[in-house]
Motif scaffolding. Sequence first.
Motif, mmCIF file in Angstrom:
data_model
loop_
_atom_site.group_PDB
_atom_site.id
_atom_site.type_symbol
_atom_site.label_atom_id
_atom_site.label_comp_id
_atom_site.label_asym_id
_atom_site.label_seq_id
_atom_site.Cartn_x
_atom_site.Cartn_y
_atom_site.Cartn_z
ATOM 1 N N GLY A 77 0.781 -1.161 0.107
ATOM 2 C CA GLY A 77 -0.006 -0.037 -0.232
ATOM 3 C C GLY A 77 0.825 1.254 0.006
ATOM 4 N N ASP A 78 1.942 1.340 0.815
ATOM 5 C CA ASP A 78 2.649 2.494 0.836
ATOM 6 C C ASP A 78 3.515 2.744 -0.565
ATOM 7 N N SER A 79 3.770 1.529 -1.120
ATOM 8 C CA SER A 79 4.341 1.711 -2.479
ATOM 9 C C SER A 79 3.666 2.274 -3.439
ATOM 10 N N SER A 80 2.268 1.914 -3.641
ATOM 11 C CA SER A 80 1.366 2.286 -4.352
ATOM 12 C C SER A 80 1.018 3.647 -4.233
ATOM 13 N N THR A 81 0.994 4.092 -2.827
ATOM 14 C CA THR A 81 0.599 5.493 -2.503
ATOM 15 C C THR A 81 1.925 6.251 -2.865
ATOM 16 N N THR A 82 3.027 5.730 -2.881
ATOM 17 C CA THR A 82 3.985 6.797 -3.046
ATOM 18 C C THR A 82 4.090 6.854 -4.699
ATOM 19 N N LYS A 83 3.907 5.860 -5.552
ATOM 20 C CA LYS A 83 3.763 5.880 -6.927
ATOM 21 C C LYS A 83 2.763 6.956 -7.468
ATOM 22 N N ALA A 84 1.576 6.709 -6.937
ATOM 23 C CA ALA A 84 0.265 7.684 -7.038
ATOM 24 C C ALA A 84 0.840 8.996 -7.009
ATOM 25 N N GLU A 85 1.492 9.273 -5.930
ATOM 26 C CA GLU A 85 1.817 10.810 -5.417
ATOM 27 C C GLU A 85 2.916 11.156 -6.508
ATOM 28 N N LYS A 86 3.919 10.463 -7.062
ATOM 29 C CA LYS A 86 4.934 10.831 -7.906
ATOM 30 C C LYS A 86 4.030 11.128 -9.205
ATOM 31 N N ALA A 87 3.278 10.311 -9.691
ATOM 32 C CA ALA A 87 2.262 10.393 -11.067
ATOM 33 C C ALA A 87 1.734 11.749 -10.707
ATOM 34 N N LEU A 88 0.962 11.950 -9.682
ATOM 35 C CA LEU A 88 0.271 13.304 -9.405
ATOM 36 C C LEU A 88 1.180 14.453 -9.659
ATOM 37 N N ALA A 89 2.041 14.285 -9.063
ATOM 38 C CA ALA A 89 3.352 15.558 -9.075
ATOM 39 C C ALA A 89 3.529 16.033 -10.532
ATOM 40 N N PHE A 90 4.023 14.774 -11.004
ATOM 41 C CA PHE A 90 4.078 15.009 -12.529
ATOM 42 C C PHE A 90 2.926 15.712 -13.263
ATOM 43 N N ALA A 91 1.811 15.220 -13.009
ATOM 44 C CA ALA A 91 0.398 15.753 -13.744
ATOM 45 C C ALA A 91 0.242 17.332 -13.602
ATOM 46 N N ARG A 92 0.437 17.671 -12.094
ATOM 47 C CA ARG A 92 0.075 19.150 -11.876
ATOM 48 C C ARG A 92 1.187 20.008 -12.367
ATOM 49 N N ALA A 93 2.310 19.486 -12.623
ATOM 50 C CA ALA A 93 3.435 20.138 -13.233
ATOM 51 C C ALA A 93 3.248 20.444 -14.683
ATOM 52 N N GLN A 94 2.411 19.716 -15.194
ATOM 53 C CA GLN A 94 1.885 20.141 -16.788
ATOM 54 C C GLN A 94 0.837 20.734 -16.992
ATOM 55 N N ILE A 95 0.235 21.442 -15.892
ATOM 56 C CA ILE A 95 -1.106 22.232 -15.834
ATOM 57 C C ILE A 95 -0.537 23.379 -16.739
ATOM 58 N N GLY A 96 -1.266 23.848 -17.672
ATOM 59 C CA GLY A 96 -1.239 25.017 -18.712
ATOM 60 C C GLY A 96 -0.651 24.797 -19.947
ATOM 61 N N LYS A 97 0.135 23.553 -19.937
ATOM 62 C CA LYS A 97 0.498 22.979 -21.228
ATOM 63 C C LYS A 97 -0.712 22.699 -22.393
ATOM 64 N N PRO A 98 -0.424 22.996 -23.815
ATOM 65 C CA PRO A 98 -1.326 22.800 -24.493
ATOM 66 C C PRO A 98 -1.639 21.498 -24.850
ATOM 67 N N TYR A 99 -2.956 21.108 -25.265
ATOM 68 C CA TYR A 99 -3.350 19.944 -25.691
ATOM 69 C C TYR A 99 -2.944 19.775 -26.915
ATOM 70 N N VAL A 100 -2.313 18.805 -27.696
ATOM 71 C CA VAL A 100 -2.034 18.623 -28.971
ATOM 72 C C VAL A 100 -2.216 17.347 -29.484
ATOM 73 N N TRP A 101 -2.971 16.816 -30.306
ATOM 74 C CA TRP A 101 -3.460 15.488 -30.592
ATOM 75 C C TRP A 101 -1.946 14.739 -30.792
ATOM 76 N N GLY A 102 -1.962 13.462 -30.309
ATOM 77 C CA GLY A 102 -0.802 12.837 -30.895
ATOM 78 C C GLY A 102 0.479 12.896 -29.835
ATOM 79 N N ALA A 103 0.319 14.060 -29.021
ATOM 80 C CA ALA A 103 1.280 14.429 -28.326
ATOM 81 C C ALA A 103 1.862 13.760 -27.040
ATOM 82 N N THR A 104 2.910 13.310 -26.759
ATOM 83 C CA THR A 104 3.337 12.668 -25.394
ATOM 84 C C THR A 104 4.223 13.355 -24.674
ATOM 85 N N GLY A 105 4.422 14.926 -24.869
ATOM 86 C CA GLY A 105 5.265 15.841 -24.070
ATOM 87 C C GLY A 105 6.430 15.919 -24.664
#
Length: 383
Positions: free
Chosen positions: A264-292
């Motif tokens: 459970g701790d490992s899953s929570t840590t991974k989810a937190e890392k994924a969320l932190a990354f997603a939050r850092a992308q806020i404001g970047k444009p949607y472009v179809w087919g784009a992966t960053g």
Amino acid sequence: MASHRKPRTSVLTSPGSRRAAAGLTTAALASVTLLSQSADAAPRAPKPTIEEVKQKVDGLYRQAEVATQKYNAAKERADHQRDTVDGLLNAAAKRAEKMNESRRELGMFASAQYRTGGMNPTAQLMLAKDPQQFVDRNHLMERLTGRQKQVVTDYQEQQAAATRQRAEATRSLEQLQTSQASLKESKRAVQDKLAEARQLLSRLTAQEKARLAELERQKEAAAKRKAEEEARRQQERERQRQQDGGGSTGGQTGGGSTDGGSTGDSSTTKAEKALAFARAQIGKPYVWGATGPTSYDCSGLTQAAWKAAGVDLPRTTWDQVKVGQRVATSDLKPGDLVFFYDDISHVGMYIGGGKMIHAPHPGANVREESIYYMPIYGSVRPA
């Protein structure tokens, strides 16, 4: 000599003729007028309402997202086939070098035996148009030395392997061409849908655009209220769980069971890392087919976010929904993936409180939004 021809008489010289011509002209003009009036009176398609325009544009964006997922799948197949072809070509090159080594060694045997006199079987083997026919003859193999036999055997094995690899490379190239054709078709479909949506929006007046924006705000407000209601219900469930002695889940959502121990701790840590990354992308444009890293489509964002947490997700929404554990909407936790529409054409990352981070559609940026903005298909917990 006097002419006996009868003088011509104008058709309009007589009063009766002039009245007849005038009548014909009037009738013709009347016919033209009636035709013109009939054309003007032809029913025209009514101008669509703003609500209808919004529905049409939303539908086109959704169709574009479906086409985008097809594009992503085709691109993934093409990339895989390209890697396969490259690997086969590299292996074929190495195989060719081994064949050359065997051929050189056979040539050395043939040259040595030729210098001793006579056209020996090895030389005949090297000079023959079809060496296999010579090798298949038992009396030839009996006359070759042990080393010569081994070199011939190696050459045959390398030749057979090279033939198999060439056939496999040919099949892979054909599959690559098919994937590339599908890629072009999906790309064209996305571009057509987006162009149609832009054309619809470009025809709106300033007043109509303001009305469209107001409808969008109303939809967002309704989805936000539903998210807030869900957040209150989650808080109530959490308080009830603590009162019942169930312990705290750190304010995360859901009424389901929680994982225990290090898992459970490992899953929570991974989810937190994924969320932190997603939050850092806020404001970047949607472009179809784009992966960053400068722009994303919906599944490109979720894939990149979980990759930052050390979890590899497939490229498309259709494959991402098959990964991990399915969870009910009431049991969502931050980091879970929420999928939308019956065709599973959109995905966002849950952040708690009935909200998510997602890359919405062309013309919009990565942002937080209520998960109730679109009809929910289902959710998964990747890790």
